[in-house]
Design a protein around this motif. Structure first.
Motif, PDB file in Angstrom:
ATOM      1  N   LYS A  47       5.742   2.990   0.135  1.00 29.29           N
ATOM      2  CA  LYS A  47       6.284   3.621   1.343  1.00 29.29           C
ATOM      3  C   LYS A  47       7.767   3.298   1.533  1.00 29.29           C
ATOM      4  CE  LYS A  47       5.478   3.521   6.277  1.00 29.29           C
ATOM      5  NZ  LYS A  47       4.714   2.926   7.339  1.00 29.29           N
ATOM      6  N   GLU A  48       8.223   2.175   1.006  1.00 25.48           N
ATOM      7  CA  GLU A  48       9.624   1.806   1.129  1.00 25.48           C
ATOM      8  C   GLU A  48      10.532   2.733   0.329  1.00 25.48           C
ATOM      9  OE1 GLU A  48      10.230  -2.280   0.098  1.00 25.48           O
ATOM     10  OE2 GLU A  48       8.789  -2.989   1.604  1.00 25.48           O
ATOM     11  N   ARG A  49      10.011   3.305  -0.776  1.00 25.69           N
ATOM     12  CA  ARG A  49      10.864   4.090  -1.668  1.00 25.69           C
ATOM     13  C   ARG A  49      10.484   5.566  -1.767  1.00 25.69           C
ATOM     14  NH1 ARG A  49      10.804   1.457  -7.152  1.00 25.69           N
ATOM     15  NH2 ARG A  49      12.546   2.857  -7.512  1.00 25.69           N
ATOM     16  N   PHE A  50       9.195   5.889  -1.539  1.00 22.78           N
ATOM     17  CA  PHE A  50       8.736   7.257  -1.766  1.00 22.78           C
ATOM     18  C   PHE A  50       8.043   7.825  -0.527  1.00 22.78           C
ATOM     19  CE2 PHE A  50       8.497   5.059  -5.878  1.00 22.78           C
ATOM     20  CZ  PHE A  50       9.351   5.862  -6.631  1.00 22.78           C
ATOM     21  N   TRP A  51       7.966   9.169  -0.510  1.00 23.11           N
ATOM     22  CA  TRP A  51       7.203   9.847   0.524  1.00 23.11           C
ATOM     23  C   TRP A  51       6.614  11.119  -0.050  1.00 23.11           C
ATOM     24  CZ3 TRP A  51       6.937  14.699   2.505  1.00 23.11           C
ATOM     25  CH2 TRP A  51       6.116  14.861   3.633  1.00 23.11           C
ATOM     26  N   TRP A  52       5.338  11.354   0.272  1.00 25.45           N
ATOM     27  CA  TRP A  52       4.727  12.664   0.075  1.00 25.45           C
ATOM     28  C   TRP A  52       3.560  12.770   1.031  1.00 25.45           C
ATOM     29  CZ3 TRP A  52       3.927   9.269  -4.217  1.00 25.45           C
ATOM     30  CH2 TRP A  52       2.605   8.924  -4.474  1.00 25.45           C
ATOM     31  N   TYR A  53       3.217  14.007   1.361  1.00 28.62           N
ATOM     32  CA  TYR A  53       2.127  14.234   2.313  1.00 28.62           C
ATOM     33  C   TYR A  53       0.823  13.742   1.697  1.00 28.62           C
ATOM     34  CZ  TYR A  53      -1.128  16.463   5.462  1.00 28.62           C
ATOM     35  OH  TYR A  53      -2.128  16.677   6.361  1.00 28.62           O
ATOM     36  N   GLY A  54       0.092  12.868   2.411  1.00 35.47           N
ATOM     37  CA  GLY A  54      -1.182  12.334   1.934  1.00 35.47           C
ATOM     38  C   GLY A  54      -1.037  11.157   0.977  1.00 35.47           C
ATOM     39  N   MET A  55       0.126  10.494   0.991  1.00 33.12           N
ATOM     40  CA  MET A  55       0.357   9.378   0.071  1.00 33.12           C
ATOM     41  C   MET A  55      -0.619   8.222   0.320  1.00 33.12           C
ATOM     42  SD  MET A  55       3.866   7.322  -0.880  1.00 33.12           S
ATOM     43  CE  MET A  55       4.080   6.474   0.657  1.00 33.12           C
ATOM     44  N   LYS A  56      -0.894   7.925   1.574  1.00 35.79           N
ATOM     45  CA  LYS A  56      -1.798   6.807   1.879  1.00 35.79           C
ATOM     46  C   LYS A  56      -3.190   7.062   1.294  1.00 35.79           C
ATOM     47  CE  LYS A  56      -2.976   3.730   5.652  1.00 35.79           C
ATOM     48  NZ  LYS A  56      -2.774   3.449   7.080  1.00 35.79           N
ATOM     49  N   ARG A  57      -3.686   8.281   1.441  1.00 36.54           N
ATOM     50  CA  ARG A  57      -4.992   8.637   0.883  1.00 36.54           C
ATOM     51  C   ARG A  57      -4.967   8.574  -0.640  1.00 36.54           C
ATOM     52  NH1 ARG A  57      -7.269  14.296   2.307  1.00 36.54           N
ATOM     53  NH2 ARG A  57      -7.809  13.260   4.241  1.00 36.54           N
ATOM     54  N   ALA A  58      -3.883   9.073  -1.240  1.00 39.53           N
ATOM     55  CA  ALA A  58      -3.765   9.057  -2.703  1.00 39.53           C
ATOM     56  C   ALA A  58      -3.792   7.627  -3.231  1.00 39.53           C
ATOM     57  CB  ALA A  58      -2.485   9.767  -3.128  1.00 39.53           C
ATOM     58  N   VAL A  59      -3.105   6.725  -2.539  1.00 40.22           N
ATOM     59  CA  VAL A  59      -3.099   5.316  -2.944  1.00 40.22           C
ATOM     60  C   VAL A  59      -4.503   4.731  -2.830  1.00 40.22           C
ATOM     61  CG1 VAL A  59      -2.276   3.010  -2.315  1.00 40.22           C
ATOM     62  CG2 VAL A  59      -0.666   4.922  -2.416  1.00 40.22           C
ATOM     63  N   ALA A  60      -5.183   4.968  -1.711  1.00 42.39           N
ATOM     64  CA  ALA A  60      -6.535   4.432  -1.503  1.00 42.39           C
ATOM     65  C   ALA A  60      -7.501   4.964  -2.568  1.00 42.39           C
ATOM     66  CB  ALA A  60      -7.034   4.782  -0.111  1.00 42.39           C
ATOM     67  N   GLU A  61      -7.406   6.243  -2.896  1.00 43.05           N
ATOM     68  CA  GLU A  61      -8.283   6.824  -3.920  1.00 43.05           C
ATOM     69  C   GLU A  61      -7.981   6.249  -5.296  1.00 43.05           C
ATOM     70  OE1 GLU A  61      -7.651  11.021  -3.421  1.00 43.05           O
ATOM     71  OE2 GLU A  61      -8.996  11.129  -1.668  1.00 43.05           O
ATOM     72  N   TYR A  62      -6.712   6.044  -5.595  1.00 44.27           N
ATOM     73  CA  TYR A  62      -6.324   5.484  -6.892  1.00 44.27           C
ATOM     74  C   TYR A  62      -6.882   4.069  -7.058  1.00 44.27           C
ATOM     75  CZ  TYR A  62      -3.491   4.584 -11.018  1.00 44.27           C
ATOM     76  OH  TYR A  62      -3.091   4.286 -12.300  1.00 44.27           O
ATOM     77  N   VAL A  63      -6.726   3.249  -6.034  1.00 47.58           N
ATOM     78  CA  VAL A  63      -7.219   1.865  -6.097  1.00 47.58           C
ATOM     79  C   VAL A  63      -8.750   1.844  -6.134  1.00 47.58           C
ATOM     80  CG1 VAL A  63      -7.322  -0.335  -4.851  1.00 47.58           C
ATOM     81  CG2 VAL A  63      -5.159   0.897  -5.021  1.00 47.58           C
ATOM     82  N   ALA A  64      -9.392   2.768  -5.418  1.00 49.98           N
ATOM     83  CA  ALA A  64     -10.863   2.795  -5.356  1.00 49.98           C
ATOM     84  C   ALA A  64     -11.500   3.100  -6.703  1.00 49.98           C
ATOM     85  CB  ALA A  64     -11.330   3.822  -4.323  1.00 49.98           C
ATOM     86  N   ILE A  65     -10.808   3.825  -7.575  1.00 54.06           N
ATOM     87  CA  ILE A  65     -11.398   4.139  -8.882  1.00 54.06           C
ATOM     88  C   ILE A  65     -10.945   3.185  -9.983  1.00 54.06           C
ATOM     89  CG2 ILE A  65     -11.763   6.573  -8.341  1.00 54.06           C
ATOM     90  CD1 ILE A  65      -9.285   7.206 -10.045  1.00 54.06           C
ATOM     91  N   CYS A  66     -10.130   2.206  -9.628  1.00 53.08           N
ATOM     92  CA  CYS A  66      -9.679   1.218 -10.611  1.00 53.08           C
ATOM     93  C   CYS A  66     -10.817   0.247 -10.914  1.00 53.08           C
ATOM     94  CB  CYS A  66      -8.462   0.455 -10.089  1.00 53.08           C
ATOM     95  SG  CYS A  66      -7.950  -0.880 -11.184  1.00 53.08           S
ATOM     96  N   ASP A  67     -11.248   0.226 -12.167  1.00 51.37           N
ATOM     97  CA  ASP A  67     -12.365  -0.623 -12.573  1.00 51.37           C
ATOM     98  C   ASP A  67     -12.048  -2.105 -12.369  1.00 51.37           C
ATOM     99  OD1 ASP A  67     -14.977  -1.008 -13.773  1.00 51.37           O
ATOM    100  OD2 ASP A  67     -13.900  -1.737 -15.545  1.00 51.37           O
ATOM    101  N   THR A  68     -10.842  -2.514 -12.705  1.00 50.79           N
ATOM    102  CA  THR A  68     -10.444  -3.916 -12.556  1.00 50.79           C
ATOM    103  C   THR A  68     -10.496  -4.350 -11.098  1.00 50.79           C
ATOM    104  OG1 THR A  68      -9.000  -3.709 -14.466  1.00 50.79           O
ATOM    105  CG2 THR A  68      -8.609  -5.590 -13.013  1.00 50.79           C
ATOM    106  N   CYS A  69      -9.985  -3.499 -10.204  1.00 50.59           N
ATOM    107  CA  CYS A  69      -9.983  -3.843  -8.780  1.00 50.59           C
ATOM    108  C   CYS A  69     -11.405  -3.938  -8.229  1.00 50.59           C
ATOM    109  CB  CYS A  69      -9.195  -2.811  -7.982  1.00 50.59           C
ATOM    110  SG  CYS A  69      -7.419  -2.868  -8.284  1.00 50.59           S
ATOM    111  N   GLN A  70     -12.300  -3.114  -8.712  1.00 55.58           N
ATOM    112  CA  GLN A  70     -13.676  -3.144  -8.231  1.00 55.58           C
ATOM    113  C   GLN A  70     -14.416  -4.390  -8.721  1.00 55.58           C
ATOM    114  OE1 GLN A  70     -14.525  -1.049  -5.828  1.00 55.58           O
ATOM    115  NE2 GLN A  70     -12.428  -0.398  -6.160  1.00 55.58           N
ATOM    116  N   ARG A  71     -14.076  -4.869  -9.896  1.00 56.44           N
ATOM    117  CA  ARG A  71     -14.742  -6.065 -10.441  1.00 56.44           C
ATOM    118  C   ARG A  71     -14.213  -7.357  -9.835  1.00 56.44           C
ATOM    119  NH1 ARG A  71     -15.992  -5.247 -16.757  1.00 56.44           N
ATOM    120  NH2 ARG A  71     -16.318  -3.023 -16.690  1.00 56.44           N
TER     121      ARG A  71
END
Length: 195
Positions: A47-71
């Motif tokens: 958020k400090e450097r970029f902006w796009w509509y729905g960025m927060k949701r895109a970040v949450a979805e990206y992290v949610a499908i990360c296998d390493t983060c889930q383990r």
């Protein structure tokens, strides 16, 4: 507009191009210097450097499908204290545990859960189709075995109600609240339910 870059306040506006957004998300999440931050930290960093509509949701979805983060989920609770094992009861049906089997298909009589009541000493169990608690408790457990001195169960809303507490105060039964899914408190009941 600065050298072909569109800015929103002091942030770069990222166009609606999946490959560009995925590259930004990958750089912020998967690279060695980022070390798989959680979705909140990653969002605030981006958020400090970029902006796009729905960025927060895109970040949450990206992290949610990360296998390493889930383990490797960080534990955000203080460590529990030492376990205190329960004393073995001296007489049958003096201490009982209870729990529910829920999410069952509804029967013709309207039941969709089963109330499991287990004697801690003999491990004998009653499986009671449940909608209400007080009437089957009195007609099955108290009628057959007498009033128990102590009942152990998890902190489900059915067991923490004022009515349930007052009923047992009037019967002089102590209520022992355990932790949900904790084998030291109502493990025998959970074991019976799982079989």
């Amino acid at each position: 507009m600065n050298r072909g870059t569109l800015w929103y306040k002091n942030r770069i506006c990222v166009p609606n191009v999946d490959s560009i957004r995925k590259l930004i998300l990958s750089e912020a999440h998967d690279m060695a210097y980022s070390i798989h931050p959680g979705s909140t930290k990653m969002y605030y960093d981006l958020k400090e450097r970029f902006w796009w509509y729905g960025m927060k949701r895109a970040v949450a979805e990206y992290v949610a499908i990360c296998d390493t983060c889930q383990r490797v989920k960080a534990e955000h609770q203080r460590p529990a204290g030492l376990l205190q094992p329960l004393k073995v009861p001296e007489w049958k049906w003096e201490e009982i545990t209870m729990d529910f089997i829920v999410g069952l298909p509804r029967t013709q009589k309207g039941y969709n859960s089963i109330w499991v009541v287990v004697d801690r000493l003999t491990k004998v169990a009653h499986f009671i189709p449940s909608a209400k608690l007080a009437e089957p408790y009195i007609s099955v457990i108290v009628r057959l075995h007498g009033v128990p001195k102590r009942i152990i169960f998890d902190r489900g809303s059915r067991f923490t109600s004022r009515f349930w507490e007052r009923l047992h105060n009037s019967l002089d039964t102590k209520l022992g609240f355990g932790t949900a899914y904790h084998p030291r408190t109502d493990g025998r009941t959970k074991e019976l339910i799982d079989t």
